[in-house]
Design an enzyme around this catalytic site. Structure first.
Site, mmCIF file in Angstrom:
data_model
loop_
_atom_site.group_PDB
_atom_site.id
_atom_site.type_symbol
_atom_site.label_atom_id
_atom_site.label_comp_id
_atom_site.label_asym_id
_atom_site.label_seq_id
_atom_site.Cartn_x
_atom_site.Cartn_y
_atom_site.Cartn_z
ATOM 1 N N SER A 99 0.748 -1.200 0.250
ATOM 2 C CA SER A 99 0.189 0.483 -0.142
ATOM 3 C C SER A 99 0.882 1.329 -0.322
ATOM 4 C CB SER A 99 -1.383 -0.019 1.216
ATOM 5 O OG SER A 99 -0.162 0.334 2.255
ATOM 6 N N SER A 155 0.562 3.140 2.013
ATOM 7 C CA SER A 155 1.062 4.196 3.840
ATOM 8 C C SER A 155 2.305 4.836 4.379
ATOM 9 C CB SER A 155 -0.197 3.506 4.622
ATOM 10 O OG SER A 155 1.061 2.168 4.832
ATOM 11 N N LYS A 170 5.230 0.979 9.489
ATOM 12 C CA LYS A 170 5.207 2.659 9.497
ATOM 13 C C LYS A 170 6.400 2.935 10.231
ATOM 14 C CE LYS A 170 0.919 2.187 8.812
ATOM 15 N NZ LYS A 170 0.687 2.672 8.152
ATOM 16 N N SER A 197 -3.013 7.071 6.042
ATOM 17 C CA SER A 197 -2.193 6.006 6.883
ATOM 18 C C SER A 197 -3.089 5.694 7.801
ATOM 19 C CB SER A 197 -0.826 6.310 6.868
ATOM 20 O OG SER A 197 -0.573 5.683 8.040
#
Length: 311
Positions: free
Chosen positions: A89, A91, A146, A259
């Protein structure tokens, strides 16, 4: 899926190793005895074909013997050193793009067993700014990536798309990791461009954010409002403020308006950390034309310029 694959590798390694060991200790000596007996009854040396007919090695034992060293090496390397991941993705844009294949340093924060993920040895703690892979707190079968924003004891505020951090400090300490103690530090940002990335037809701003001693790029969509009503509400704090518990970390994606991160579900326990993302080893483009006959998962190009260390 990554967790199931780890279990599969461990089981395959143990099974092939056990089959090879039993054959080596129990059945191989019996085959050697038959070969020696046949050799004693013949004056000429037996050739390999004849030996194979007299004392054939079972196919399952032969297969286990051939694959065990390779499977064992892959299992050890993947479980304790480096594991490949694919970015699914956007994010973490612009740092990581869809189609990037990365290596995650598994031993960065400690050595864990590959099945039950029990901590076997401590190595170090995550630092503010690390790009980390972890087990998603709401579904531990899923791996997320992250960036570490808040360390244990830090107070993090995200307000008007601006980060503020009040670090945890020891007594009489005035500064830590480039942040002033006993006050909220507004993280400096610098606009890079606003014509490189688009979301829903809106140009996103690419900025460089100085996260303590680590600089990295982020994306901000000026047209998208903050989803504060969906934020994780920690008892005793304001809706856009979080105090990081002990042995936990507060993480956010670099693509701030696209996100689902700690702002929405809270904190990452240290035991859920998988490792540190350190290197992009391959990067594919998936930009298919609307009239293309190729499936969407077929790459259309390779982004060689993206290969290298992750900032």
């Amino acid at each position: 899926m990554a967790g199931y694959f780890s279990i599969f590798l461990v089981l395959l390694t143990l099974t092939s190793g056990l089959i090879w060991l039993i054959d080596h200790l129990v059945y191989a000596p019996k085959r050697q005895a038959r070969i020696a007996l046949a050799q004693g009854a013949n004056s000429a040396m037996l050739d390999d074909e004849t030996i194979a007919q007299i004392a054939p090695q079972p196919a399952i034992a032969e297969t286990a013997q051939s694959i065990f060293p390779m499977i064992a090496a892959i299992t050890i390397f993947r479980s304790f050193f480096y594991e490949p991941f694919q970015i699914p993705s956007g994010s973490m844009m612009p740092t990581l793009l869809v189609g990037d294949f990365i290596l995650v340093e598994k031993f960065a924060y400690g050595v864990k067993d590959p099945v039950w993920r029990t901590q076997l040895m401590d190595v170090s703690d995550p630092e503010r700014g690390d790009a980390v892979v972890f087990k998603y707190p709401l579904d531990t079968n899923v791996d997320f990536i992250k960036r570490v924003i808040g360390l244990p004891g830090d107070t993090v505020v995200y307000r008007n798309k601006q980060l503020y951090i009040k670090p945890k400090c020891e007594a009489e300490q005035t500064e830590t990791s480039g942040l002033n103690c006993n006050e909220f530090n507004k993280l400096e940002t610098q606009l890079i461009n606003q014509d490189e990335f688009f979301s829903e037809g809106v140009a996103e701003a690419r900025l460089t954010e100085n996260l303590a001693n680590v600089s990295h790029d982020i994306l901000i969509n000026p047209a998208r409002p903050e989803q504060k009503m969906a934020y994780y509400q920690q008892p005793g704090t304001r809706i856009d403020e979080w105090v990081v518990p002990q042995d936990s970390y507060f993480v956010m994606g670099d693509n701030r308006d696209n996100s689902k991160d700690g702002r929405f579900w809270g904190f990452v326990d240290k035991e859920k950390l998988v490792g540190k993302a350190v290197f992009i080893w391959m990067s594919f483009e998936f930009e298919q034309d609307p009239d293309s006959i190729l499936p969407s998962w077929v790459p259309t190009g390779v982004r060689f310029e993206r290969l290298g260390s992750i900032q």
